[in-house]
Design an enzyme around this catalytic site. Structure first.
Site, PDB file in Angstrom:
ATOM      1  N   GLU A 155       0.705  -1.392  -0.354  1.00  0.00           N
ATOM      2  CA  GLU A 155       0.358  -0.161  -0.098  1.00  0.00           C
ATOM      3  C   GLU A 155       1.013   1.637   0.258  1.00  0.00           C
ATOM      4  O   GLU A 155       2.302   1.560   0.438  1.00  0.00           O
ATOM      5  CB  GLU A 155      -1.445   0.230   1.102  1.00  0.00           C
ATOM      6  CG  GLU A 155      -1.653  -1.002   0.745  1.00  0.00           C
ATOM      7  CD  GLU A 155      -3.191  -1.319   2.115  1.00  0.00           C
ATOM      8  OE1 GLU A 155      -3.302  -0.415   3.140  1.00  0.00           O
ATOM      9  OE2 GLU A 155      -3.542  -2.786   2.701  1.00  0.00           O
ATOM     10  N   ASN A 211       6.370 -13.296   4.374  1.00  0.00           N
ATOM     11  CA  ASN A 211       5.650 -11.668   5.104  1.00  0.00           C
ATOM     12  C   ASN A 211       6.115 -12.106   5.909  1.00  0.00           C
ATOM     13  O   ASN A 211       6.165 -11.318   6.809  1.00  0.00           O
ATOM     14  CB  ASN A 211       3.867 -12.153   5.173  1.00  0.00           C
ATOM     15  CG  ASN A 211       3.410 -11.053   3.794  1.00  0.00           C
ATOM     16  OD1 ASN A 211       4.461 -10.000   3.156  1.00  0.00           O
ATOM     17  ND2 ASN A 211       2.229 -10.737   3.853  1.00  0.00           N
ATOM     18  N   PHE A 252      13.827  -2.835   5.111  1.00  0.00           N
ATOM     19  CA  PHE A 252      13.210  -2.751   6.097  1.00  0.00           C
ATOM     20  C   PHE A 252      13.841  -3.348   7.363  1.00  0.00           C
ATOM     21  O   PHE A 252      13.454  -4.444   8.066  1.00  0.00           O
ATOM     22  CB  PHE A 252      12.388  -4.812   6.344  1.00  0.00           C
ATOM     23  CG  PHE A 252      11.356  -4.543   5.261  1.00  0.00           C
ATOM     24  CD1 PHE A 252      11.293  -4.473   3.929  1.00  0.00           C
ATOM     25  CD2 PHE A 252      10.214  -5.110   5.452  1.00  0.00           C
ATOM     26  CE1 PHE A 252       9.333  -3.527   3.469  1.00  0.00           C
ATOM     27  CE2 PHE A 252       8.729  -4.597   5.244  1.00  0.00           C
ATOM     28  CZ  PHE A 252       8.649  -4.400   4.019  1.00  0.00           C
ATOM     29  N   GLY A 260       2.406  -2.837  11.774  1.00  0.00           N
ATOM     30  CA  GLY A 260       1.177  -3.008  11.317  1.00  0.00           C
ATOM     31  C   GLY A 260       0.805  -3.316  10.370  1.00  0.00           C
ATOM     32  O   GLY A 260       1.487  -3.785   9.387  1.00  0.00           O
ATOM     33  N   CYS A 263      -1.282  -6.958   6.885  1.00  0.00           N
ATOM     34  CA  CYS A 263      -1.092  -8.100   6.247  1.00  0.00           C
ATOM     35  C   CYS A 263       0.168  -8.325   7.231  1.00  0.00           C
ATOM     36  O   CYS A 263      -0.715  -9.802   7.824  1.00  0.00           O
ATOM     37  CB  CYS A 263      -0.670  -7.446   5.231  1.00  0.00           C
ATOM     38  SG  CYS A 263      -1.335  -7.447   3.845  1.00  0.00           S
ATOM     39  N   LYS A 326       2.053   3.745   8.054  1.00  0.00           N
ATOM     40  CA  LYS A 326       2.947   3.848   6.932  1.00  0.00           C
ATOM     41  C   LYS A 326       2.349   4.985   6.292  1.00  0.00           C
ATOM     42  O   LYS A 326       1.011   4.724   6.115  1.00  0.00           O
ATOM     43  CB  LYS A 326       3.765   2.708   6.398  1.00  0.00           C
ATOM     44  CG  LYS A 326       2.690   1.906   5.408  1.00  0.00           C
ATOM     45  CD  LYS A 326       3.666   0.966   4.297  1.00  0.00           C
ATOM     46  CE  LYS A 326       2.674   0.564   3.631  1.00  0.00           C
ATOM     47  NZ  LYS A 326       3.100  -0.346   2.505  1.00  0.00           N
ATOM     48  N   ARG A 333      -5.749  -0.695  10.146  1.00  0.00           N
ATOM     49  CA  ARG A 333      -5.578  -1.305   9.975  1.00  0.00           C
ATOM     50  C   ARG A 333      -4.719  -1.843  10.760  1.00  0.00           C
ATOM     51  O   ARG A 333      -3.256  -2.189  10.255  1.00  0.00           O
ATOM     52  CB  ARG A 333      -5.575  -2.635   9.395  1.00  0.00           C
ATOM     53  CG  ARG A 333      -7.013  -2.992   8.743  1.00  0.00           C
ATOM     54  CD  ARG A 333      -7.311  -3.846   7.488  1.00  0.00           C
ATOM     55  NE  ARG A 333      -6.754  -3.532   5.537  1.00  0.00           N
ATOM     56  CZ  ARG A 333      -7.146  -3.770   5.034  1.00  0.00           C
ATOM     57  NH1 ARG A 333      -8.043  -4.956   5.210  1.00  0.00           N
ATOM     58  NH2 ARG A 333      -7.018  -3.314   3.491  1.00  0.00           N
TER      59      ARG A 333
HETATM   60  N1  LIG Z   1      -3.538  -4.796   1.594  1.00  0.00           N
HETATM   61  C1  LIG Z   1      -2.727  -5.259   0.564  1.00  0.00           C
HETATM   62  O1  LIG Z   1      -1.781  -4.341   1.117  1.00  0.00           O
HETATM   63  C2  LIG Z   1      -2.148  -6.486   0.947  1.00  0.00           C
HETATM   64  C3  LIG Z   1      -1.439  -7.013  -0.332  1.00  0.00           C
HETATM   65  C4  LIG Z   1      -1.402  -8.035  -0.300  1.00  0.00           C
HETATM   66  C5  LIG Z   1      -2.164  -9.253  -0.408  1.00  0.00           C
HETATM   67  N2  LIG Z   1      -3.491  -8.387   0.560  1.00  0.00           N
HETATM   68  C6  LIG Z   1      -3.981  -9.623   0.489  1.00  0.00           C
HETATM   69  O2  LIG Z   1      -5.311  -9.728  -0.099  1.00  0.00           O
HETATM   70  C7  LIG Z   1      -6.731 -10.074  -0.078  1.00  0.00           C
HETATM   71  C8  LIG Z   1      -8.119  -9.005   0.105  1.00  0.00           C
HETATM   72  O3  LIG Z   1      -7.087  -7.673   1.077  1.00  0.00           O
HETATM   73  P1  LIG Z   1      -7.691  -6.165   1.019  1.00  0.00           P
HETATM   74  O4  LIG Z   1      -6.834  -5.185   1.684  1.00  0.00           O
HETATM   75  O5  LIG Z   1      -7.776  -5.480  -0.577  1.00  0.00           O
HETATM   76  O6  LIG Z   1      -9.200  -6.084   1.784  1.00  0.00           O
HETATM   77  P2  LIG Z   1     -10.361  -5.273   1.269  1.00  0.00           P
HETATM   78  O7  LIG Z   1     -11.384  -5.693   2.457  1.00  0.00           O
HETATM   79  O8  LIG Z   1      -9.870  -3.436   1.389  1.00  0.00           O
HETATM   80  O9  LIG Z   1     -10.787  -5.141   0.456  1.00  0.00           O
HETATM   81  C9  LIG Z   1     -11.925  -6.856   0.179  1.00  0.00           C
HETATM   82  C10 LIG Z   1     -13.429  -6.486  -0.836  1.00  0.00           C
HETATM   83  O10 LIG Z   1     -14.160  -8.137  -0.709  1.00  0.00           O
HETATM   84  C11 LIG Z   1     -15.721  -7.782  -0.787  1.00  0.00           C
HETATM   85  N3  LIG Z   1     -15.758  -9.369  -0.686  1.00  0.00           N
HETATM   86  C12 LIG Z   1     -15.977  -9.737   0.604  1.00  0.00           C
HETATM   87  N4  LIG Z   1     -16.833 -10.412   0.284  1.00  0.00           N
HETATM   88  C13 LIG Z   1     -17.274 -10.314  -1.362  1.00  0.00           C
HETATM   89  C14 LIG Z   1     -18.011 -11.420  -1.778  1.00  0.00           C
HETATM   90  N5  LIG Z   1     -18.714 -12.565  -1.720  1.00  0.00           N
HETATM   91  N6  LIG Z   1     -18.181 -10.900  -3.420  1.00  0.00           N
HETATM   92  C15 LIG Z   1     -18.010  -9.834  -3.435  1.00  0.00           C
HETATM   93  N7  LIG Z   1     -16.909  -8.473  -2.534  1.00  0.00           N
HETATM   94  C16 LIG Z   1     -16.443  -9.470  -1.823  1.00  0.00           C
HETATM   95  C17 LIG Z   1     -14.741  -6.660   0.438  1.00  0.00           C
HETATM   96  O11 LIG Z   1     -16.329  -5.974   0.843  1.00  0.00           O
HETATM   97  C18 LIG Z   1     -13.976  -5.742   0.186  1.00  0.00           C
HETATM   98  O12 LIG Z   1     -14.287  -4.825  -1.159  1.00  0.00           O
HETATM   99  C19 LIG Z   1      -6.320 -10.329   1.275  1.00  0.00           C
HETATM  100  O13 LIG Z   1      -6.341 -11.781   1.616  1.00  0.00           O
HETATM  101  C20 LIG Z   1      -4.894  -9.439   2.183  1.00  0.00           C
HETATM  102  O14 LIG Z   1      -4.146 -10.531   3.146  1.00  0.00           O
HETATM  103  C21 LIG Z   1      -3.658  -7.994   1.027  1.00  0.00           C
END
Ligand SMILES: NC(=O)c1ccc[n+]([C@@H]2O[C@H](COP(=O)([O-])OP(=O)(O)OC[C@H]3O[C@@H](n4cnc5c(N)ncnc54)[C@H](O)[C@@H]3O)[C@@H](O)[C@H]2O)c1
Length: 436
Positions: A155, A211, A252, A260, A263, A326, A333
């Site tokens: 992010e 991670n 890192f 925090g 992830c 960050k 979160r």
């Molecule tokens: N945020 C990061 O930097 C990051 C980086 C790498 C991997 N990830 C992984 O990617 C995944 C998503 O993370 P995020 O930060 O984007 O989460 P987020 O909470 O921002 O987004 C998830 C989205 O999924 C939607 N959703 C949930 N159930 C649904 C359904 N049944 N149908 C349609 N939409 C649905 C939610 O409404 C939400 O908008 C996680 O597994 C996370 O660990 C996140």
């Protein structure tokens, strides 16, 4: 190629917009109607630099659209990505896979063509097998390959990370799956981004191992910072001194208030659960989780010490600069700032805070904290100023003005963004992390 992205959060929206920018025809799907409505109006549901312009230009070019209707969104798609959340399950720390499973079921029930289902969400080893089983159980009679393709974007730098990744990991033994994934990432392949093809379980584990390793690096340097404080050494020079070694690498290795974000905390916990389930303990990761957890609150105590200790702190005022986990994101979160603010308000300290993007999401997480409309308004009358997140806006504070506005010139720099000598020369009491 038509691509469906289920889940339009930090990962799904960025990935969807970038894939559209590569020339694919992308539909971003989410069950959150407000989010989809806002996206259709061109309003971003998250703060991520460059995202709004990228979404706007691809919508205008007709390559990117949004819907809440999953069946309609996946119609005709060759690749269907699952990018929904996998938060920690309440109580035991396992990854909560209920969103992933629900999506798998809905895809199985509504699929009208052959497709590759790609798990981009971070999921424990074996989840791909489960997704495959759920889809088969729905009676879906189209050809489906379930592929693992973990996401490594950060992010705050998400678009650049997606477009110029260090590597792309694709986990499948299925030739149809490989072929479609090669096509999805062909524009990156041409840019020579390394693609690692492996089996599905290995791919799932790569994400957690990456991670956990990064969380370990951060925690390692944080403990070294504590030791530096005891022995009178400088942790930034230690970081430089070890980071120049190519076997270690410089990234890192910045001491701070503990990791925090959305992830590392949940992924380290989920990895530990997998290790426990398979009776193969990961003792290093266990220690990392424990050390990091106690560190966040310890940073609150560091600020209390700057106020003269627990007793003296009651009724004093602190300005917290930076709340997000960050810079360059609005993501709150598991931000260390939550524990720092809690430790301070628990001790009767009056806290005012400022963050360029995170205050709206922070407000409900720290109800006793006053959100200020500028760093200087937070600082007014403060007995100490604590920098918790290293936003650029805090790197060049007008320190003369800070001194004038604050009640006492005390700067607690939990991110080591100032040089001790410079700040002390201006008459500040300067407290850092691991630099005397
Ligand atoms: N945020 C990061 O930097 C990051 C980086 C790498 C991997 N990830 C992984 O990617 C995944 C998503 O993370 P995020 O930060 O984007 O989460 P987020 O909470 O921002 O987004 C998830 C989205 O999924 C939607 N959703 C949930 N159930 C649904 C359904 N049944 N149908 C349609 N939409 C649905 C939610 O409404 C939400 O908008 C996680 O597994 C996370 O660990 C996140």
């Amino acid at each position: 190629m038509k691509i469906a992205m289920i889940g339009s959060g930090y990962v799904g929206l960025v990935s969807g917009a970038c894939l559209a920018d590569f020339g694919h025809d992308v539909v971003c799907i989410d069950k959150d109607t407000t989010k989809i409505e806002r996206l259709r109006q061109g309003v971003m549901p998250i703060y991520e630099p460059g995202l709004e312009a990228l979404v706007e230009s691809n919508v205008r070019a007709g390559r990117l659209s949004f819907t809440t209707d999953l069946a309609e969104g996946i119609r005709g798609a060759s690749a269907i990505f699952i990018a929904v959340g996998t938060p920690s399950r309440r109580g035991d720390g396992h990854a909560d896979l209920s969103f992933v499973h629900a999506v798998a079921r809905e895809v199985g029930e509504t699929l009208e063509n052959d497709a590759v289902v790609v798990t981009k969400s971070t999921v424990p080893v074996g989840t791909g097998d489960e997704v495959e089983r759920i889809i088969a159980e729905t009676g879906c009679n189209h050809r489906v390959a379930v592929v693992s393709n973990p996401e490594f974007l950060r992010e705050g730098a998400a678009i650049a990370d997606f477009k110029r990744p260090d590597r792309i990991v694709i986990g499948t033994d299925d030739e149809f799956g490989r072929e479609v994934m090669r096509e999805v990432y062909r524009p990156l392949y041409l840019n020579e981004a390394p693609i690692l093809f492996t089996d599905r379980r290995t791919s799932e584990l790569i994400k957690y191992a990456a991670n956990a390793f990064l969380a370990t690096k951060i925690t390692f340097i944080n403990e070294i910072a504590d030791l530096c404080e005891q022995v009178g050494a400088d942790v930034q020079d230690v970081s430089r001194g070890i980071g120049m070694d190519k076997r270690i690498g410089a990234k890192f290795l910045h001491a701070g208030p503990g990791y925090g974000g959305s992830c590392f905390p949940k992924d380290t916990l989920a990895l530990l659960k997998t290790a426990e389930d398979y009776d193969s303990p990961l003792r290093i990761v266990e220690a990392v989780v424990k050390v990091n957890e106690s560190r966040k609150r310890a940073m609150g105590r560091k600020v209390l010490d700057a106020l003269g200790g627990l007793e003296a702190a009651r009724g004093k005022r602190v300005a917290l600069l930076g709340l997000t986990f960050k810079p360059n994101t609005d993501d709150m979160r598991d931000s260390p700032a939550i524990a720092v603010a809690q430790a301070l308000t628990d001790a009767g300290v009056v806290v005012a805070a400022y963050d360029p993007e995170g205050m709206e999401l922070a407000k409900p997480l720290m109800p006793a904290v006053r959100m200020a409309d500028s760093p200087y308004s937070a600082i007014e009358g403060a007995d100490a100023v604590a920098i918790v997140t290293e936003w650029d806006a805090f790197r060049a504070l007008d320190l003369a003005r800070v001194k004038e506005l604050a009640k006492a010139p005390v700067l607690v720099d939990l991110r080591n963004i100032y040089r001790p000598d410079d700040v002390r020369a201006l008459g500040f009491t300067y407290i850092s992390v691991g630099r005397d």
